[in-house]
Scaffold this motif. Structure first.
Motif, short mmCIF file in Angstrom:
data_model
loop_
_atom_site.label_atom_id
_atom_site.label_comp_id
_atom_site.label_asym_id
_atom_site.label_seq_id
_atom_site.Cartn_x
_atom_site.Cartn_y
_atom_site.Cartn_z
N ARG A 1 37.49 32.40 43.73
CA ARG A 1 37.14 32.73 42.07
C ARG A 1 37.63 33.76 41.56
N ASP A 2 38.10 34.70 42.70
CA ASP A 2 38.65 36.03 42.28
C ASP A 2 39.21 36.74 43.48
N PRO A 3 40.53 37.18 43.14
CA PRO A 3 41.43 37.45 44.15
C PRO A 3 40.91 38.93 44.83
N VAL A 4 39.80 39.60 44.26
CA VAL A 4 39.57 40.77 44.92
C VAL A 4 37.91 40.41 45.28
N TYR A 5 37.99 40.58 46.46
CA TYR A 5 36.50 40.15 46.79
C TYR A 5 35.88 41.64 47.50
N GLN A 6 34.81 41.99 46.99
CA GLN A 6 33.94 43.08 47.35
C GLN A 6 32.80 42.54 48.20
N ASP A 7 32.55 42.98 49.20
CA ASP A 7 31.51 42.49 50.10
C ASP A 7 30.28 43.12 49.46
N PRO A 8 29.12 42.13 49.17
CA PRO A 8 27.87 42.49 48.29
C PRO A 8 27.03 43.14 49.22
N GLU A 9 27.15 42.88 50.48
CA GLU A 9 26.33 43.61 51.47
C GLU A 9 26.57 45.02 51.80
N SER A 10 27.65 45.75 51.13
CA SER A 10 28.24 46.76 51.52
C SER A 10 28.22 47.64 50.25
N PRO A 11 28.36 48.93 50.29
CA PRO A 11 28.52 49.67 49.23
C PRO A 11 29.66 49.43 48.29
N GLN A 12 29.69 49.17 47.10
CA GLN A 12 30.77 48.95 46.15
C GLN A 12 31.60 50.16 45.83
N ARG A 13 32.77 49.82 46.16
CA ARG A 13 34.03 50.95 46.25
C ARG A 13 34.52 51.24 44.99
N LEU A 14 34.78 49.76 44.18
CA LEU A 14 35.51 49.81 43.14
C LEU A 14 34.56 49.56 41.86
N ASP A 15 34.84 50.27 40.69
CA ASP A 15 33.99 50.12 39.58
C ASP A 15 34.71 49.02 38.70
N ALA A 16 34.06 48.89 37.58
CA ALA A 16 34.62 47.74 36.77
C ALA A 16 35.95 48.26 36.24
N ALA A 17 36.16 49.56 35.74
CA ALA A 17 37.43 49.83 35.27
C ALA A 17 38.44 49.60 36.16
N GLN A 18 38.05 50.20 37.66
CA GLN A 18 39.15 50.03 38.56
C GLN A 18 39.41 48.85 39.03
N LEU A 19 38.31 47.79 38.91
CA LEU A 19 38.85 46.34 39.34
C LEU A 19 39.52 45.72 38.17
N ALA A 20 39.36 46.04 36.99
CA ALA A 20 40.37 45.47 35.89
C ALA A 20 41.74 46.10 36.06
N ARG A 21 41.68 47.32 36.54
CA ARG A 21 43.26 47.73 36.74
C ARG A 21 43.88 47.04 37.95
N LEU A 22 42.99 46.71 39.12
CA LEU A 22 43.62 46.04 40.14
C LEU A 22 43.92 44.54 39.76
N HIS A 23 43.08 43.76 38.85
CA HIS A 23 43.29 42.51 38.53
C HIS A 23 44.78 42.57 37.81
N GLU A 24 45.04 43.39 36.93
CA GLU A 24 46.12 43.55 36.30
C GLU A 24 47.19 43.67 36.99
N ARG A 25 47.41 44.45 37.74
CA ARG A 25 48.39 44.71 38.95
C ARG A 25 48.75 43.49 39.78
N ILE A 26 47.60 42.84 40.23
CA ILE A 26 48.05 41.61 40.92
C ILE A 26 48.61 40.69 40.17
N ASP A 27 48.09 40.38 38.90
CA ASP A 27 48.61 39.49 37.96
C ASP A 27 49.90 39.56 37.74
N ARG A 28 50.44 41.07 37.59
CA ARG A 28 51.77 41.34 37.28
C ARG A 28 52.69 40.98 38.49
#
Length: 695
Positions: free
Chosen positions: A311-338
């Motif tokens: 569903r998403d090329p970036v998987y953050q383990d929900p049982e662990s503290p989230q290290r990437l916020d929404a803006a950082q995730l959007a940036r990473l998704h854009e770099r992956i797509d590029r």
């Protein structure tokens, strides 16, 4: 007037339609979606709010949640056992079995209770014990019971046994629970409870000892008893010579057959007794309280992560503290797509999940990524970013990239990060992942797609927690050593007998002292001083033999050793010289000789530098806490220990004596001379030169 109203209505109608459309869109986007994934945190959100929300959802479905990240220590199939024990508390009980907490356990339980909105007893269990407990709206001595269970049981008792002891104590009244916790704490200060299980190395020692005893004791009886009998009955040497010269002496009468068979029979009976008694004495069969996980236990996390990556090329383990916020995730998704759309690029899959020796791949990120790739069945770059340690590993599967460059030559600023990243709560993962995508964009493409190869399989859990048979492994070498020891003992007894006889005639003979071991864990100052002087002399001879043009690397190491030793090695004889300097001289002198002999190994063993050159680098435990791991160079011996008994390794680090008489690990403090030793000999040389220039 009606015309004016009609015109006004005509103008307002489009605006009203737009407003109505906005209201509908807002209602649809804010309505809760069924089975929606956890939302990424914003910068103002707590790093474990999503974690607490996810765990609350799990407890809403069932009061016991066992993670799928600890199958080798606490498999998910133990959930019914935890639920059965939880029913004995007499109050609503919610149990979370998770890896070692990445935040304060009490704080996490409070956040989960707030999200769940149900009163009761909340318990947090890691891979070995109950680590936190809180009661909300119910009467239960939670904190006292957790403390008592922790101090009453040894560290290897296991999570289920620890929870069982906790339930037993928390079911009692508060006064008794507090008294029990205080008594257990006082007893623990006098000494931790004895371990319940032994490790593979202990079993090998048992097998080796059994083999030695099985041959050594009977052979010693057969050899020593006749020798002692002859020596005791021989009489004085002069009398013995006269007896030999006498021609009229009658031959000694033959002993009865029963007497001649008594000694072999005693030796045989001893061997039978040892062979039959050893399995009764060494009756251990397992080295851990962890049960053998099922195939479903071992594949659960890989299936969960693979399903998330579909569903998403970036998987953050929900049982662990989230290290990437929404803006950082959007940036990473854009770099992956590029990168996916670039020439020679392709898909990138990022997994932010913790790795430990208790997971399905035994902490091997490469093996985990290979399993996810096999499950997902999609080629691409697989990035394993550990949200706990902050380490980033990259593996290529089927893209036109140099797989070995990604595996071995990735910049350390990306793989491990800087000191700031180490100290930061989120390890600056977003910035380092962005730097990784830049590295992938600029990486040269290969002519053909390739992969990093097949990683070594993790140890079978069924064998991992089962001890080998007693009459196996080192038992067979023990048989040989036992026979050799019996002969050696005979020689020692004969030599001692002759020595005692000689001492009676001539006094003044003394025994030579026994030399200490070649690589002790806790060397004395005298040993360090003696070893440093001997190694420096050997290095000096080797450098002189290689004159006039020794390798530059050897010359640098030798000069650094001389800086620490001083003129004519005066500092090595000075009692005020720090023991860390003595150890550094030894390490640099040995490294000098290694470089002269063509050994280009750049690092020594970080567990004990006296072990010599490092054979590999791997993540090892550096403290009793299983979550405290570092990527360090280790020798073959320490590598095997880290695989077979990782809990033993923190106690094998070299310690140095202080002037006060206490001991400290050689790499402490963090700014000391040896703090850079794990980075290699070159870093130590630089540190020595800096110290000399500032001193």
């Amino acid at each position: 007037m009606p015309l004016t109203i009609r015109r006004l209505a005509t103008r307002l109608l489009p605006a009203l339609c737009v407003v109505a459309l906005c209201v509908v869109v807002t209602a649809l986007t804010t309505a809760p979606a069924a089975q929606a994934q956890p939302e990424p945190r914003t910068r103002s959100t707590s790093p474990f709010s999503t974690q607490a929300a996810h765990l609350a959802d799990r407890l809403r479905d069932h009061p016991v949640h066992v993670t799928d990240q600890l199958p080798r220590a606490v498999p998910r199939s133990l959930a019914p056992d935890f639920a059965r024990l939880a029913e004995r508390t007499g109050v609503p009980t919610y149990v979370l079995v998770l890896p070692a907490p990445y935040t304060d356990g009490d704080e996490l339980l409070g956040a989960v209770h707030e999200r769940l909105g149900r009163d009761g007893l909340y318990v947090l269990v890691d891979d070995s014990e109950v680590i936190a407990a809180r009661s909300f709206g119910v009467r239960a001595p939670a904190e006292a019971a957790a403390r008592a269970a922790r101090f009453e049981l040894p560290y290897d008792a296991g999570a289920l046994r620890s929870f069982e002891r906790f339930v037993e104590i928390v079911s009692d009244d508060a006064e008794n629970a507090e008294a029990r916790a205080s008594a257990a704490s006082a007893a623990y200060r006098d000494g931790a409870p004895e371990q319940m299980y032994i490790g593979p190395s202990d079993r090998r020692n048992q097998s080796f000892l059994t083999g030695i005893a099985l041959t050594g004791v009977p052979l010693s009886i057969l050899l020593l008893v006749p020798y002692a009998r002859r020596r005791l009955s021989a009489g004085p040497p002069a009398a013995a010579r006269k007896k030999k010269k006498s021609k009229s002496s009658a031959p000694a009468p033959a002993r009865p057959l029963l007497h001649r068979l008594a000694l072999p029979a005693a030796a045989l009976a001893t061997a039978v007794a040892i062979g039959a008694g050893a399995p009764l004495l060494f009756d251990e069969t397992r080295n851990s309280a962890a049960p053998t996980p099922t195939p479903a236990d071992l594949s659960a996390r890989v299936e969960r992560v693979s399903a998330g990556l579909t569903r998403d090329p970036v998987y953050q383990d929900p049982e662990s503290p989230q290290r990437l916020d929404a803006a950082q995730l959007a940036r990473l998704h854009e770099r992956i797509d590029r990168f996916r759309r670039s020439e020679g690029g392709g898909p990138v899959f990022v997994t932010l999940v913790p790795h430990s020796s208790e997971d399905e791949s035994a902490g091997d990120e490469e093996l985990f990524s290979a399993a996810v790739h096999a499950r997902l069945d999609k080629d691409g770059v697989y990035v394993a970013a550990d949200p706990v340690s902050g380490f980033i590993d990259v593996f290529n599967h089927g893209l036109r990239l140099d797989s070995y460059d990604l595996l071995f030559d990735l910049p350390e600023s990306i793989t491990y990060g800087s000191e700031k990243a180490y100290d930061d709560e989120d390890h600056l993962l977003a910035e380092r992942l962005d730097a990784l995508m830049t590295y992938l964009d600029e990486a040269p493409r290969t002519e053909e797609p390739n992969s990093s190869g097949s990683p070594a399989q993790a140890l079978n859990p069924a064998k991992e927690h089962t001890l080998p048979p007693l009459f196996a492994t080192d038992f067979w070498p023990g048989l040989f050593v036992g026979g050799f020891a019996a002969l050696l003992l005979l020689c020692l007894v004969a030599g001692a007998w002759r020595t005692v006889s000689a001492v009676r005639r001539r006094l003044g003979l003394t025994l030579l002292p026994v030399e200490p071991g070649t690589a002790p864990t806790s060397p004395s100052e005298a040993y360090l001083r003696r070893t440093a002087r001997a190694e420096l002399r050997a290095a000096q001879s080797a450098v002189q033999a290689a004159a006039p043009s020794p390798p530059r690397t050897a010359q640098d190491r030798y000069e650094a050793a001389l800086l620490l030793a001083g003129t004519d090695s005066a500092r090595l004889r000075d009692s005020r010289t720090p023991t860390a300097h003595l150890l550094a001289v030894t390490v640099l002198a040995r490294a000098t000789r290694a470089a002269l002999e063509g050994d280009n190994t750049a690092r020594c063993c970080a567990v004990n530098p006296l072990h010599g050159a490092a054979a590999t680098r791997r993540h090892i435990r550096v403290a009793d806490n299983a979550a405290t791991r570092r990527f360090l160079p280790v020798c073959a011996l320490c590598r095997d220990t880290a695989t077979a008994a990782p809990g033993d390794l923190p106690r094998q680090f070299l310690t140095l004596p202080r002037p006060s008489g206490t001991r400290v690990r050689y790499d402490e403090p963090a700014d000391g001379l040896l703090s850079t030793l794990s980075s290699g000999y070159a870093a130590l040389v630089t540190k020595v030169r800096e110290s000399a220039s500032t001193g």
